[in-house]
Scaffold this active site. Structure first.
Site, PDB file in Angstrom:
ATOM      1  N   ASP A  62      47.451  13.459 -12.513  1.00  0.00           N
ATOM      2  CA  ASP A  62      48.223  14.370 -11.668  1.00  0.00           C
ATOM      3  C   ASP A  62      49.676  14.478 -12.103  1.00  0.00           C
ATOM      4  O   ASP A  62      50.151  13.698 -12.932  1.00  0.00           O
ATOM      5  CB  ASP A  62      48.124  13.940 -10.189  1.00  0.00           C
ATOM      6  CG  ASP A  62      48.213  12.430  -9.990  1.00  0.00           C
ATOM      7  OD1 ASP A  62      48.698  11.737 -10.896  1.00  0.00           O
ATOM      8  OD2 ASP A  62      47.805  11.953  -8.934  1.00  0.00           O
ATOM      9  N   ASP A 128      46.204   6.627   2.736  1.00  0.00           N
ATOM     10  CA  ASP A 128      45.255   7.486   3.457  1.00  0.00           C
ATOM     11  C   ASP A 128      43.941   7.630   2.688  1.00  0.00           C
ATOM     12  O   ASP A 128      43.126   8.484   2.993  1.00  0.00           O
ATOM     13  CB  ASP A 128      45.872   8.865   3.724  1.00  0.00           C
ATOM     14  CG  ASP A 128      46.267   9.591   2.440  1.00  0.00           C
ATOM     15  OD1 ASP A 128      46.000   9.067   1.344  1.00  0.00           O
ATOM     16  OD2 ASP A 128      46.839  10.693   2.535  1.00  0.00           O
ATOM     17  N   HIS A 130      43.604   8.426  -0.504  1.00  0.00           N
ATOM     18  CA  HIS A 130      43.545   9.427  -1.577  1.00  0.00           C
ATOM     19  C   HIS A 130      43.333   8.769  -2.949  1.00  0.00           C
ATOM     20  O   HIS A 130      43.705   7.624  -3.176  1.00  0.00           O
ATOM     21  CB  HIS A 130      44.775  10.358  -1.579  1.00  0.00           C
ATOM     22  CG  HIS A 130      46.068   9.737  -1.992  1.00  0.00           C
ATOM     23  ND1 HIS A 130      47.232   9.900  -1.274  1.00  0.00           N
ATOM     24  CD2 HIS A 130      46.419   8.971  -3.061  1.00  0.00           C
ATOM     25  CE1 HIS A 130      48.217   9.273  -1.884  1.00  0.00           C
ATOM     26  NE2 HIS A 130      47.756   8.704  -2.970  1.00  0.00           N
ATOM     27  N   GLU A 135      43.763  14.469  -1.130  1.00  0.00           N
ATOM     28  CA  GLU A 135      44.076  13.981   0.211  1.00  0.00           C
ATOM     29  C   GLU A 135      42.837  14.103   1.106  1.00  0.00           C
ATOM     30  O   GLU A 135      41.841  14.730   0.708  1.00  0.00           O
ATOM     31  CB  GLU A 135      45.248  14.810   0.777  1.00  0.00           C
ATOM     32  CG  GLU A 135      46.530  14.733  -0.066  1.00  0.00           C
ATOM     33  CD  GLU A 135      47.306  13.428   0.112  1.00  0.00           C
ATOM     34  OE1 GLU A 135      46.726  12.427   0.595  1.00  0.00           O
ATOM     35  OE2 GLU A 135      48.493  13.410  -0.229  1.00  0.00           O
TER      36      GLU A 135
HETATM   37  C1  F6R Z   1      49.068   8.424  -9.229  1.00  0.00           C
HETATM   38  C2  F6R Z   1      48.013   8.767  -8.269  1.00  0.00           C
HETATM   39  C3  F6R Z   1      48.002   8.244  -6.880  1.00  0.00           C
HETATM   40  C4  F6R Z   1      48.386   6.760  -6.784  1.00  0.00           C
HETATM   41  C5  F6R Z   1      48.377   6.302  -5.329  1.00  0.00           C
HETATM   42  C6  F6R Z   1      48.842   4.865  -5.201  1.00  0.00           C
HETATM   43  O1  F6R Z   1      48.843   9.046 -10.483  1.00  0.00           O
HETATM   44  O2  F6R Z   1      47.150   9.525  -8.613  1.00  0.00           O
HETATM   45  O3  F6R Z   1      46.731   8.432  -6.312  1.00  0.00           O
HETATM   46  O4  F6R Z   1      47.462   6.011  -7.534  1.00  0.00           O
HETATM   47  O5  F6R Z   1      49.221   7.124  -4.589  1.00  0.00           O
HETATM   48  O6  F6R Z   1      50.184   4.773  -5.588  1.00  0.00           O
HETATM   49  P1  F6R Z   1      50.886   3.373  -5.794  1.00  0.00           P
HETATM   50  O7  F6R Z   1      50.242   2.722  -6.961  1.00  0.00           O
HETATM   51  O8  F6R Z   1      52.343   3.718  -6.096  1.00  0.00           O
HETATM   52  O9  F6R Z   1      50.713   2.611  -4.531  1.00  0.00           O
END
Ligand code: F6R
Length: 242
Positions: A62, A128, A130, A135
């Site tokens: 992403d 959440d 994701h 989401e």
């Molecule tokens: C990042 C991504 C997100 C993160 C998730 C957890 O490329 O796709 O899904 O993996 O938001 O983020 P952290 O590791 O910062 O807790």
């Protein structure tokens, strides 16, 4: 789904490194990569290793909309700093957050992933539930799309920005359908803020309310947790303790 409970984050990072090393030894050509704080320790181990990615391709999950690649908050910049500067790949792909035509960008990125089938996809998980920026409510068969981030994700990611107002409100992300096509998936989760999402992913029903629960439909999934992220799990949900 194989659930590995590591005694601490360092042991989890080492276990994740071992998964990477194994798939590369087995001939993997394409690695699907993630950003965020969770994989930083793994990327450090990869940077300091003698693994060679120069003949491989990377495809990231992403990128924020509206942020240039040289902006320190962009995922392009994150990947450069945490991995690519030290360990260049032959080709590295991320969505283009500055694309003028979102529909064309979505098509372009789906084609990138179709042309480079992912051997191992690395994932974190949001509070959440994701994965990528899929989401709650995202369809399980979706491809790359542009998404509005939830308030929970904006708040969680505001720690990387000067203020919550500076967090981009939209992103491009691979879809859950795209992620499920990976040959293997490695999801890492650390800390108590992930415990509820981890419990729902592993022990709850498969539902679009929890994007990560889609991983129960994939064949080769390894989940690496630290004790805080695993705190809400039944002991019987743990496959291995290290
Ligand atoms: C990042 C991504 C997100 C993160 C998730 C957890 O490329 O796709 O899904 O993996 O938001 O983020 P952290 O590791 O910062 O807790």
């Amino acid at each position: 789904m194989k659930v590995i409970l590591a005694s601490n984050k360092a042991a989890g990072d080492q276990a994740a490194f071992n998964v990477f090393q194994q798939v590369i030894e087995n001939g993997a050509k394409v690695l699907g990569l993630a950003t965020g704080s969770t994989p930083e320790g793994l990327y450090k181990l990869l940077r300091e290793s003698d693994l060679d990615f120069s003949a491989m391709t990377s495809v990231n999950l992403d990128e924020y909309v509206g942020i240039a690649p040289d902006n320190p908050q962009s995922y392009h910049y994150f990947m450069q700093k945490h991995l690519f500067d030290a360990k260049p790949f032959a080709h590295s792909y991320l969505p283009n957050g500055l694309a003028d035509d979102p529909d064309a960008e979505v098509k372009r990125y789906d084609q990138v992933v179709a042309d480079h089938p992912v051997d191992l996809q690395l994932l974190g998980i949001g509070r959440d539930g994701h994965i990528g920026f899929n989401e709650p409510g995202s369809p399980f068969d979706g491809g790359t799309h542009r998404v509005k981030l939830t308030q929970s994700t904006i708040e969680a990611n505001s720690r990387f920005f000067a203020s919550e107002d500076d967090v981009p409100k939209e992103a491009y992300t691979m879809g859950i359908g795209t992620i499920l096509k990976s040959k293997e998936i490695l999801l890492m989760a650390y800390g108590d803020k992930k415990a509820a999402a981890v419990q729902k992913m592993i022990e709850g029903p498969v539902t679009t309310d929890v994007a990560a629960s889609a991983l129960k439909k994939a064949a080769n999934v390894v989940v690496i947790l630290d004790p805080a992220a695993a705190a809400k799990l039944q002991p019987s949900s743990i496959t291995e303790r290290i």
